[in-house]
Design an enzyme around this catalytic site. Structure first.
Site, PDB file in Angstrom:
ATOM      1  N   PRO A 196       3.474 -24.200 -13.804  1.00 12.82           N
ATOM      2  CA  PRO A 196       3.496 -25.178 -14.892  1.00 12.82           C
ATOM      3  C   PRO A 196       2.941 -26.547 -14.532  1.00 12.82           C
ATOM      4  O   PRO A 196       2.328 -27.209 -15.373  1.00 12.82           O
ATOM      5  CB  PRO A 196       4.991 -25.268 -15.243  1.00 12.82           C
ATOM      6  CG  PRO A 196       5.594 -24.017 -14.727  1.00 12.82           C
ATOM      7  CD  PRO A 196       4.813 -23.654 -13.504  1.00 12.82           C
ATOM      8  N   GLY A 230       6.942 -18.511  -6.658  1.00 10.69           N
ATOM      9  CA  GLY A 230       6.823 -19.952  -6.489  1.00 10.69           C
ATOM     10  C   GLY A 230       5.390 -20.392  -6.711  1.00 10.69           C
ATOM     11  O   GLY A 230       4.445 -19.624  -6.518  1.00 10.69           O
ATOM     12  N   GLU A 231       5.241 -21.636  -7.121  1.00 11.63           N
ATOM     13  CA  GLU A 231       3.904 -22.142  -7.432  1.00 11.63           C
ATOM     14  C   GLU A 231       3.021 -22.109  -6.195  1.00 11.63           C
ATOM     15  O   GLU A 231       3.418 -22.551  -5.126  1.00 11.63           O
ATOM     16  CB  GLU A 231       3.994 -23.565  -7.986  1.00 11.63           C
ATOM     17  CG  GLU A 231       4.627 -23.625  -9.363  1.00 11.63           C
ATOM     18  CD  GLU A 231       4.283 -24.915 -10.079  1.00 11.63           C
ATOM     19  OE1 GLU A 231       3.249 -25.519  -9.762  1.00 11.63           O
ATOM     20  OE2 GLU A 231       5.055 -25.314 -10.971  1.00 11.63           O
ATOM     21  N   GLY A 232       1.826 -21.597  -6.360  1.00  6.57           N
ATOM     22  CA  GLY A 232       0.871 -21.483  -5.271  1.00  6.57           C
ATOM     23  C   GLY A 232       0.876 -20.105  -4.642  1.00  6.57           C
ATOM     24  O   GLY A 232      -0.179 -19.594  -4.261  1.00  6.57           O
TER      25      GLY A 232
END
Length: 651
Positions: free
Chosen positions: A511, A562-564
């Protein structure tokens, strides 16, 4: 600076050596800087000393906060222990601190214990710290007892602090000489073996040294297989840019106004666009390759994107990749349902080369850079950031992209870890795309895997209250970042703009990156054309923002690592597609005597000198135009067509 990976650094130097200016250059563009002043005010009649203090104060930017520790020397250790991970502390200097420590008003005191207490606080400090101290070891032994006491105490403090710091630099006549680098600051219980780095970070100090990838043994008792850890980098804020020839900030990558304080980021910037011809040419070229079946399917978009951003119809697979992990928490209801300190643990885990993100980065050969961003205030009650913090965060993100481009990075992967990031992104989407908060806020999952509806409702209420509070506020990009987005979204926006200016593509994931893409439209609409979305990860906010930005996810894996991390899972597949498209030969049925690739032929010239003389002036006495007979079966024919309707070569 010339040493990457440091968390604490001691800057030594003699009187008027330039040590303070050098230390300030290390923190100039950090998002949050706290200046810790240790020097006493001195004699009111000493105008020369007052002038020195005034000069120091005048050099500090208005966005810095100042903390005084002159009343109690032990308070310096308390300040270090209570510092937040997103802060940058500048302590100037230890000479003033020792002066106060030896003051009769603070005696009797155990000076040795106080110095040891300071060193221990430096070792455990969560923030990044730059300490300045005079080097007195090169002068004569003082002839007075008080002078000898001062030099002894300062020498002991310098040795203890130097031992506690990751790096030590000596400034002589304005020139920094690094005495201790991160590679030599390892703990005896955790031996490491350094190897030559493949892509060191471009740095500002004259001496060049880079953080090496680490290969560490997992146990001391039994021989175990070595584990390759990623090249973990620590962002180094560069010195203030100067408008002079050769300065990387003056590179002809964009047309932006410059002022004495640095880069000005403003709406309507004209940044580069990808090559509009190379992308379609690369996709057309795929139809000529010796590939069975229908070819690469939807992944042909990866080839088109890489071709457009690289400016060639035969793009190469991305070699040097850097992951930027933005760490910054949001206070208030936006962080409902999160475990206190969990985001800091994730960031520390990534810095240590551990966890899913670090392991995936190591597998992909990507470097990992953990970036601390300003903490955001509760958006339901007040703006997330001050306007000056937004400006600093945007410039900081831009310079992170500049550093990556200067280091030869070919692809940036943008991710984030922080409490309340999803709610902040939902607030940005609600303000920029008119979305309803419940529609873009994902379910809250606890550590035990259960759905926490109560926390989800608190987040929705926080976003709703924030939108109500700002209902009459401007919806400009910087206003949204200040009121709703916060530090991580602001830094991410700066990264997207800086990467666009330097023609570096960005692989988005999560996001925060998509919210930054929404905000960047008002500042530079070209930024979204340099972004690629591998997977939506099941986030409703990502789905909506991607639809608005015209970014179609390539995959539908629905992972939530998780982001990434999701992007790094897809990266080997994307690289394989690019490598395949660049190396496969033309299909034998299409190979002829003409070696020219039909997909990249030059268009026919419109110059009249190249026109057929029989066609330039038609004969008016000739017969009327007659529709030629079709060479093959038409739409109404029942005959079989020899070529597939899609334009792709049949298998």
């Amino acid at each position: 600076m010339s040493v990457d990976g440091w968390n604490t650094v001691l800057v030594l130097g003699g009187i008027r050596s330039g040590k303070s200016e050098f230390a300030e250059s290390l923190v100039t563009d950090a998002p949050v800087v706290r200046y810790v002043a240790t020097a006493p005010e001195g004699d009111p009649e000493d105008t020369e000393w007052a002038t020195r203090l005034a000069a120091h104060r005048a050099r500090r930017p208005g966005s810095w906060t100042t903390e005084e520790t002159t009343e109690d020397p032990r308070r310096l250790a308390d300040v270090l222990e209570s510092a937040e991970p997103n802060e940058m502390l500048l302590v100037d200097d230890l000479g003033g601190w020792v002066t106060v420590l030896l003051d009769p008003d603070h005696q009797p005191a155990d000076d040795v214990a106080t110095i040891a207490e300071l060193a221990e606080a430096i070792r455990g400090c969560a923030a990044r710290v730059v300490l300045v101290s005079p080097e007195v070891g090169l002068s004569l032994v003082p002839t007075t007892p008080l002078g000898r006491a001062f030099t002894d105490a300062l020498g002991a403090a310098n040795r203890a602090v130097a031992d506690a710091c990751d790096a030590v630099v000596l400034v002589v006549a304005g020139q920094p000489v690094w005495l201790k680098s991160v590679a030599t600051a390892t703990e005896p219980s955790a031996p490491v073996t350094a190897t030559e780095p493949s892509a060191p970070v471009t740095v500002t100090a004259p001496t060049a040294a880079a953080t090496a990838p680490v290969v560490a043994s997992l146990a001391d008792t039994e021989p175990t297989p070595e584990v390759q850890l990623p090249d973990v980098l620590t962002p180094t804020p560069p010195a203030a840019p100067r408008a002079e020839p050769g300065n990387p900030w003056a590179a002809p990558t964009m047309a932006l106004p410059m002022v004495s304080t640095g880069l000005v980021i403003q709406p309507g910037m004209e940044l580069p666009m990808p090559d509009e011809y190379a992308g379609p040419q690369a996709v057309d070229r795929l139809a000529t390759l010796d590939v069975p079946g229908a070819g690469l399917g939807v992944l042909d978009r990866v080839v088109g994107f890489a071709a457009a951003t690289q400016g060639t119809s035969t793009p190469a697979a991305w070699g040097s990749v850097r992951v930027l992990l933005l760490h910054g928490d949001h206070a208030g209801g936006a962080a409902a349902g999160t475990v206190a300190g969990e985001s800091a643990r994730r960031a520390a885990q990534a810095r240590a080369g551990q966890g899913a993100l670090a392991r995936l980065a190591a597998e992909s050969g990507a470097s990992l850079q953990v970036v601390d961003t300003p903490a955001s205030a509760p958006i339901e009650d007040q703006p997330a950031l001050a306007p000056e913090q937004v400006e600093s965060a945007l410039r900081y993100g831009w310079r992170l992209a500049e550093q990556a481009a200067d280091a030869g990075v070919q692809l940036l992967v943008l991710g984030a870890c922080g409490a309340g990031t999803e709610a902040a992104a939902a607030a940005v989407l609600a303000a920029t795309a008119g979305a309803e908060p419940p529609a873009v806020l994902g379910r809250v999952i606890t550590d035990s895997g259960e759905i926490d509806d109560a926390a989800w409702m608190i987040r929705c209420a926080a976003v709703r209250d924030a939108l109500h509070r700002t209902r009459r506020s401007s919806r400009g990009a910087k206003d949204i970042l200040a009121e709703l987005g916060g530090g991580d979204v602001a830094v991410a926006t700066g990264v997207l703009l800086g990467a666009t200016a330097r023609r570096v593509p960005v692989l988005l994931d999560g996001p925060v990156g998509l919210a930054a893409g929404m905000v960047s439209r008002d500042l530079a609409g070209q930024a979204r054309h340099w972004c690629l979305l591998a997977d939506h990860g099941g986030h409703p906010a990502v789905r909506l923002a991607a639809d608005v930005l015209g970014l179609t996810p390539l995959l539908d894996l629905r992972m939530d690592l998780g982001e990434g991390a999701n992007a790094l899972v897809a990266l080997p597949l994307l690289r394989s597609v690019l490598a395949l498209s660049a190396t496969l030969p033309v299909h034998p049925s299409l190979a002829g005597t003409d070696d020219t690739d039909p997909a990249v032929d030059e268009p026919e010239s419109t110059d009249p000198s190249y026109a057929d003389p029989d066609l330039t002036e038609p004969d008016s006495t000739g017969p009327d135009f007659v529709e030629p007979e079709p060479a093959g079966p038409g739409p109404a024919s029942t005959g079989a067509d020899e070529q597939p309707a899609t334009g792709w070569r049949a298998g």
